[in-house]
Write a protein that holds these residues in place. Structure first.
Motif, short mmCIF file in Angstrom:
data_model
loop_
_atom_site.label_atom_id
_atom_site.label_comp_id
_atom_site.label_asym_id
_atom_site.label_seq_id
_atom_site.Cartn_x
_atom_site.Cartn_y
_atom_site.Cartn_z
N ARG A 147 -17.12 25.62 9.36
CA ARG A 147 -17.96 26.09 10.48
C ARG A 147 -19.39 26.34 10.00
O ARG A 147 -20.35 25.93 10.65
CB ARG A 147 -17.35 27.38 11.05
N ASN A 151 -22.63 24.23 11.27
CA ASN A 151 -23.70 24.90 12.02
C ASN A 151 -25.07 24.77 11.38
O ASN A 151 -26.07 25.01 12.04
CB ASN A 151 -23.36 26.38 12.21
N ARG A 154 -25.94 20.81 13.10
CA ARG A 154 -24.86 20.40 13.99
C ARG A 154 -25.01 18.95 14.44
O ARG A 154 -24.04 18.22 14.55
CB ARG A 154 -24.79 21.34 15.19
N ASP A 158 -22.01 16.40 13.74
CA ASP A 158 -21.31 15.77 14.86
C ASP A 158 -21.39 14.25 14.82
O ASP A 158 -20.54 13.57 15.39
CB ASP A 158 -21.85 16.28 16.20
N HIS A 166 -13.58 17.17 13.36
CA HIS A 166 -14.26 17.67 14.57
C HIS A 166 -13.27 18.32 15.53
O HIS A 166 -13.52 19.43 16.03
CB HIS A 166 -15.01 16.53 15.27
N THR A 167 -12.15 17.64 15.78
CA THR A 167 -11.14 18.18 16.70
C THR A 167 -10.56 19.47 16.14
O THR A 167 -10.44 20.48 16.85
CB THR A 167 -10.03 17.13 16.94
N LEU A 169 -11.80 21.57 13.90
CA LEU A 169 -12.76 22.67 13.89
C LEU A 169 -12.94 23.22 15.30
O LEU A 169 -12.92 24.45 15.50
CB LEU A 169 -14.11 22.20 13.31
N ASN A 170 -13.09 22.35 16.29
CA ASN A 170 -13.26 22.82 17.67
C ASN A 170 -12.06 23.61 18.15
O ASN A 170 -12.21 24.63 18.83
CB ASN A 170 -13.56 21.65 18.61
N GLU A 171 -10.86 23.16 17.78
CA GLU A 171 -9.66 23.91 18.18
C GLU A 171 -9.66 25.31 17.57
O GLU A 171 -9.29 26.28 18.22
CB GLU A 171 -8.39 23.15 17.76
N ASN A 172 -10.07 25.40 16.32
CA ASN A 172 -10.15 26.71 15.67
C ASN A 172 -11.21 27.58 16.33
O ASN A 172 -10.99 28.76 16.59
CB ASN A 172 -10.43 26.56 14.17
N LEU A 173 -12.38 27.01 16.58
CA LEU A 173 -13.48 27.78 17.15
C LEU A 173 -13.21 28.23 18.57
O LEU A 173 -13.72 29.25 19.02
CB LEU A 173 -14.78 26.96 17.10
N GLU A 174 -12.37 27.47 19.30
CA GLU A 174 -12.07 27.80 20.69
C GLU A 174 -10.80 28.64 20.83
O GLU A 174 -10.42 29.00 21.95
CB GLU A 174 -11.95 26.51 21.51
#
Length: 190
Positions: A147, A151, A154, A158, A166-167, A169-174
């Motif tokens: 993360r 950041n 970005r 990306d 990407h998937t 990390l996004n799942e963890n962040l969300e």
């Protein structure tokens, strides 16, 4: 002392990994948010090295390392593969991450060279995620660092061909757990 005391700093990836383990294990703690430039006396008394996270258990035992807090909270015994990934993250990836994100703190560093070196770790991680062989606990030990790397730039991150990273990390962040992990606390002063 009713609950363990956790000294933490919201944006520190080591503290994030410890908080994720405490959240996942439903371990209640007295959260003491600190500013590293203004460390509380009690924190320095129980842990003179002055880094976060630090957790003092109700029996007075002090745990000073994020990974040890994870192991305590989750009763986690690292497998050989998990140890290898955490070592790569904590030693190699973090080394390059720091020099990529904070080149002014070091002499004679080329931040792009360090970004490229860190990218090798992310390419390997992309393959590990594709194999579906990353546990939730191992994921929690690594994603706060990814993360931080993502950041820093970005747009560049990306644009990389790391669909699995990407998937993941996004799942963890969300996740709900990460939202709890990133709750803002006022600075603890005493």
């Amino acid at each position: 002392m009713g609950k363990p005391i956790l000294y933490s700093f919201r944006r520190c990836p080591y503290a994030m990994r410890a908080r994720m383990a405490l959240i996942r294990s439903n371990t209640e703690v007295e959260h003491r948010e600190v500013l590293l430039r203004d460390r509380p006396n009690h924190m320095m008394e129980i842990s003179p090295k002055g880094t976060v996270p630090v957790m003092q258990l109700t029996d007075g035992t002090v745990i000073e390392e994020s990974l040890e807090i994870m192991q305590y909270a989750l009763n986690w015994e690292l497998k050989k593969d998990e140890k290898m990934w955490i070592q790569k993250n904590d030693e190699e990836f973090k080394f390059h991450l720091d020099r990529y994100k904070y080149p002014n703190r070091y002499e004679n560093v080329d931040c792009i060279e360090h970004r490229s070196a860190a990218a090798k770790f992310l390419s390997e991680l992309n393959e590990k995620i594709a194999d579906n062989s990353i546990s939730t606990t191992l994921s929690d030990a690594i994603f706060p660092f990814v993360r931080q790397f993502a950041n820093h730039d970005r747009q560049w991150f990306d644009a990389q061909n790391w669909a699995n990273v990407h998937t993941w990390l996004n799942e963890n962040l969300e996740s709900d757990e990460f939202a709890i992990c990133m709750t803002k606390y006022p600075q603890w002063i005493k």
